[in-house]
Scaffold this active site. Structure first.
Site, PDB file in Angstrom:
ATOM      1  N   HIS A  57      51.865  26.982  36.327  1.00  0.00           N
ATOM      2  CA  HIS A  57      51.421  25.190  34.971  1.00  0.00           C
ATOM      3  C   HIS A  57      50.530  25.949  34.343  1.00  0.00           C
ATOM      4  O   HIS A  57      50.069  25.684  33.736  1.00  0.00           O
ATOM      5  CB  HIS A  57      52.352  24.612  36.143  1.00  0.00           C
ATOM      6  CG  HIS A  57      51.788  23.753  35.758  1.00  0.00           C
ATOM      7  ND1 HIS A  57      53.265  22.120  35.229  1.00  0.00           N
ATOM      8  CD2 HIS A  57      50.545  22.347  34.670  1.00  0.00           C
ATOM      9  CE1 HIS A  57      52.328  21.288  34.503  1.00  0.00           C
ATOM     10  NE2 HIS A  57      51.015  21.262  34.028  1.00  0.00           N
ATOM     11  N   GLU A  58      49.269  25.990  35.749  1.00  0.00           N
ATOM     12  CA  GLU A  58      48.179  25.921  34.787  1.00  0.00           C
ATOM     13  C   GLU A  58      47.847  26.817  34.078  1.00  0.00           C
ATOM     14  O   GLU A  58      47.412  26.838  32.918  1.00  0.00           O
ATOM     15  CB  GLU A  58      47.083  25.551  35.742  1.00  0.00           C
ATOM     16  CG  GLU A  58      47.485  24.750  36.606  1.00  0.00           C
ATOM     17  CD  GLU A  58      47.434  23.398  36.131  1.00  0.00           C
ATOM     18  OE1 GLU A  58      46.808  23.249  35.060  1.00  0.00           O
ATOM     19  OE2 GLU A  58      48.419  22.146  36.457  1.00  0.00           O
ATOM     20  N   HIS A  61      49.277  26.568  30.660  1.00  0.00           N
ATOM     21  CA  HIS A  61      48.418  25.543  29.887  1.00  0.00           C
ATOM     22  C   HIS A  61      46.768  26.828  29.225  1.00  0.00           C
ATOM     23  O   HIS A  61      46.497  26.626  27.637  1.00  0.00           O
ATOM     24  CB  HIS A  61      47.848  24.453  30.687  1.00  0.00           C
ATOM     25  CG  HIS A  61      48.801  23.240  30.449  1.00  0.00           C
ATOM     26  ND1 HIS A  61      49.048  22.878  29.504  1.00  0.00           N
ATOM     27  CD2 HIS A  61      48.847  23.133  31.672  1.00  0.00           C
ATOM     28  CE1 HIS A  61      49.915  21.685  30.476  1.00  0.00           C
ATOM     29  NE2 HIS A  61      49.681  21.875  31.625  1.00  0.00           N
TER      30      HIS A  61
END
Length: 265
Positions: A57-58, A61
């Site tokens: 997820h990170e 980003h």
């Protein structure tokens, strides 16, 4: 733009590789039931899988921000998938894991520091915010593939339960993160399209957005609607409440191994 990032800054960290190895080994243990405690194997698989998904997820980003123009991402270590490099490890990893253990809910983590002034264009800013929860959506789709492909007959029962519960966490995280609340990715998607005056008024409340969401979820009507939406998504993916329930029951191995009732048809 990625040519400015060194190989060392892009190398996958041993920490992430270790987490991924735990996920694979524990998945094998659940699949084969090669464990003195099936529940503990499910626990390891779900927690390691959940942390791996948080790292991805990170990374989503960060990688999207890199292509958007923020070359500082590499120096911060975000491209190595090392959770220890995040701005707030407690918010990104520790707190989400605690929430999974306590309540079986996928708390959205997230604390990669992106230098937004380096990125030009509202669409790029929106895509950077959306990239994280979209990763949870893809993870949920992959986990539930045996269900929506109607191939669960080939999957051991215990592994099916574990997949269902881990998928539930992904769906919960995606829905929560896409809420247009300050401090969550959903607000980050729409923020570039708001006026400067509105953004300035909302900014002081961003640190409390997630707390406000959980406070509102205590309202019975809101709670029912929220989990009703999650159930609807899970059903659309072919996952039954039976599977998610027993997945969570096995996950809580400290309560003892659950006794699954056998249904006669």
């Amino acid at each position: 733009m990625t040519t400015a990032i060194s190989r060392r800054e892009r190398r996958i960290s041993p920490v992430f590789l270790g987490l991924f190895a735990i996920m694979v080994v524990s998945a094998w243990a659940v699949w084969t039931e090669y464990s003195a405690s099936p529940g503990f194997a499910v626990f390891l698989f779900v927690v390691s899988g959940w942390v791996v998904s948080l790292c991805l997820h990170e990374y989503a980003h960060a990688r999207t921000a890199l292509h958007g123009g923020d070359l500082s991402i590499g120096a911060k270590g975000y491209l190595t998938l090392n959770p220890m490099k995040y701005t707030h490890v407690a918010l990104s990893i520790v707190l989400p894991v605690v929430f999974v253990i306590m309540g079986g809910i996928g708390l959205p983590g997230g604390a990669v520091f992106i230098e937004r002034h380096r990125i030009q264009g509202r669409w790029k800013h929106s895509l950077i915010s959306a990239a994280g929860p979209l990763t949870n959506v893809l993870f949920a789709a992959a986990l539930t593939a045996p269900f929506w492909l109607d191939a669960t007959d080939q999957v051991p029962e215990l592994f099916r339960f574990a997949l269902a519960f881990l998928a539930l966490l992904q769906v919960t995280a995606a829905i929560l993160n896409f809420l247009p609340v300050p401090g969550l990715d959903g607000y980050g998607v729409i923020e570039p399209w708001l006026s400067h005056r509105i953004r300035r008024q909302v900014e002081p409340y961003a640190p409390f957005g997630l707390l406000a969401v959980f406070g509102i979820l205590w309202i019975p009507e809101v709670n029912e609607a929220f989990f009703g939406a999650i159930d609807a998504v899970m059903r659309a993916l072919g996952v039954s409440e039976w599977d998610t329930y027993w997945g969570q029951e096995f996950f809580r191995f400290w309560q003892g191994e659950p006794d699954i009732p056998r249904l006669d048809f």
